[in-house]
Design a protein around this motif. Structure first.
Motif, mmCIF file in Angstrom:
data_model
loop_
_atom_site.group_PDB
_atom_site.id
_atom_site.type_symbol
_atom_site.label_atom_id
_atom_site.label_comp_id
_atom_site.label_asym_id
_atom_site.label_seq_id
_atom_site.Cartn_x
_atom_site.Cartn_y
_atom_site.Cartn_z
ATOM 1 N N UNK A 343 89.032 -29.240 -48.697
ATOM 2 C CA UNK A 343 89.797 -30.466 -48.872
ATOM 3 C C UNK A 343 88.968 -31.702 -48.585
ATOM 4 N N UNK A 344 88.252 -31.705 -47.465
ATOM 5 C CA UNK A 344 87.420 -32.858 -47.117
ATOM 6 C C UNK A 344 86.245 -33.003 -48.072
ATOM 7 N N UNK A 345 85.651 -31.863 -48.501
ATOM 8 C CA UNK A 345 84.519 -31.915 -49.416
ATOM 9 C C UNK A 345 84.932 -32.453 -50.782
ATOM 10 N N UNK A 346 86.156 -32.140 -51.213
ATOM 11 C CA UNK A 346 86.658 -32.635 -52.499
ATOM 12 C C UNK A 346 86.812 -34.147 -52.477
ATOM 13 N N UNK A 347 87.334 -34.667 -51.363
ATOM 14 C CA UNK A 347 87.564 -36.110 -51.258
ATOM 15 C C UNK A 347 86.287 -36.871 -50.917
#
Length: 447
Positions: A343-347
């Protein structure tokens, strides 16, 4: 070994099955109603007491400030459960699991308030003149000598569980994430952690509290800021994410992407189980830390203590859940910390995974410190203060052992012992609920 693992797995499935979840939720709901929803209505007052707890009255008995005691308790609870636990709940139970985590926290605030109130009310001084408390002392001093066997059981289960869930599992998580993300050898991580933990433990609860009250607010704030940045980037998705959480809590979620689908019961089960794993309401551990806090009134300590559940689950866990849902990775098929990292890597490509890795490492490290104190007080209750230094040395060595070994079986045993911890504590809370209600009513009647 396989047979032993299968046997423990069976026991774990029983003790963390629906009866235990109902017992923990039911106790919290009963206490919430008996307290006339005071923990919910007094959230604002609780926040004010947390702030006041930074500078208590100089003549209040205790070893550390109430604020430092809360941070010590939060150090133990804000950990892998807030990152990996939330992700696992969503991966297995769907977005609706988050709703049941919230419900667990709301009734858990009453449980945590009651645990801390009893711990401070029935605390005593040890051979060194230091204040000690927790479920074992509440059982012994509140229920009487005929119940001491139950107090010993709690201390035994807590003392053993700490080496697993509060020590080796955490150091293993830190070593693993540092190796995967930064290429740091597990032996290096283990040695560094052992040295740092040993240094802090030598100073006892005062040094643990001093480190916790600096590190815990910083790590929570940094993690929340990172999550808020993501949510601002996906602001248009937040209302839909909240609606999905509520809708999924009462409606089955169909299979989609890598998500296998989930019934309402699955959302409830995993939401409640991971919520308890995250905030530990019902396990009784917070009272052990808060009993060392300077306090003239157990009700005030209880109000400070209950805010730990609010901060841990309602705020930190919600941040993790929303990041996972708004970025659309919740149905990717990943689980645990890998799902949160996704999730953090996507954003935040190129940055997000490092933010999460560092957050997980710090969260897990502070959990080792917080649980070291819980375990120490459990073993001291059984064997006296002479065991303190050998325990601290052993605890430090187990940090290194945990960092470099495979721990699936240790995790399983520790998780099972956690459930066994909860049973004596829940019995204590229910039998002493008249005392909880009486002290609370008297306190607010004067105001």
């Amino acid at each position: 070994m396989e047979a032993l693992t299968a046997f423990v797995s069976q026991i774990n499935g029983i003790v963390w099955g629906p009866p235990m979840l109902i017992a923990i939720l039911g106790t919290g709901l009963y206490l919430q109603l008996r307290l006339r929803l005071m923990p919910i209505f007094k959230i604002g007052a609780g926040i004010r007491w947390v702030w006041k707890g930074r500078n208590p009255s100089p003549d209040a008995p205790g070893e550390i400030t109430p604020y430092a005691a809360l941070m010590t308790a939060l150090a133990a609870t804000v950990g892998t459960g807030n990152i990996a636990g939330v992700a696992t709940a969503i991966a297995l139970g769907g977005p609706g699991a988050v709703f049941w985590m919230w419900m667990t926290a709301l009734v858990g605030m009453a449980t945590k308030y009651s645990e801390v109130l009893l711990a401070v009310h029935y605390r005593e001084t040890d051979a060194r003149g230091q204040y000690v408390g927790g479920p074992m002392y509440a059982i012994k001093n509140g229920l009487g000598s005929n119940w001491k066997w139950l107090a010993v059981l709690f201390a035994l289960f807590g003392g053993l569980a700490g080496f697993g869930i509060g020590n080796m599992v955490q150091s293993n998580s830190v070593a693993d994430v540092l190796q995967v993300t930064f290429g740091v050898d597990k032996w290096v991580s283990g040695i560094v952690m052992a040295v740092l933990v040993g240094f802090v433990l030598l100073g006892g609860v005062k040094r643990i509290g001093a480190v916790a009250q600096k590190l815990v607010p910083f790590m929570c704030l940094a993690y929340i800021v990172a999550a808020v940045i993501v949510l601002v980037m996906y602001a248009g998705e937040v209302p839909a994410a909240l609606a999905l959480i509520v809708h999924s809590a009462f409606n089955p979620v169909a299979a989609t992407g890598g998500f296998a689908g989930a019934a309402i019961m699955m959302a409830m089960r995993y939401g409640v189980a991971r919520g308890i794993f995250s905030n530990e309401a019902g396990l009784g551990t917070a009272g052990i830390a808060q009993a060392a806090g300077q306090s003239k009134n157990p009700v005030e300590s209880g109000m400070i203590g209950m805010m730990g559940t609010f901060f841990d689950t309602i705020i930190v866990c919600t941040m993790t859940a929303l990041v996972i849902i708004v970025t659309g990775v919740w149905d990717s098929g990943a689980t645990g910390a890998a799902l949160s990292s996704s999730g953090f890597a996507t954003a935040l490509p190129g940055v997000g995974e490092y933010v999460l890795a560092l957050s997980l490492a710090v969260f897990a490290f502070t959990t080792i410190l917080g649980w070291s104190y819980f375990g120490e007080k459990c073993w001291e209750f059984i064997a006296g203060t002479a065991i303190t230094m050998p325990y601290r040395v052993l605890w430090t060595l187990f940090v290194l052992v945990g960092a470099v070994t495979q721990l699936d079986f240790v995790w399983l045993v520790a998780d099972t012992l956690n459930a066994f911890m909860a049973l004596p504590n829940l019995v204590c809370l229910l039998l002493l609920s008249p005392v909880i209600a009486k002290l609370t009513q008297e306190y607010f009647a004067k105001r």
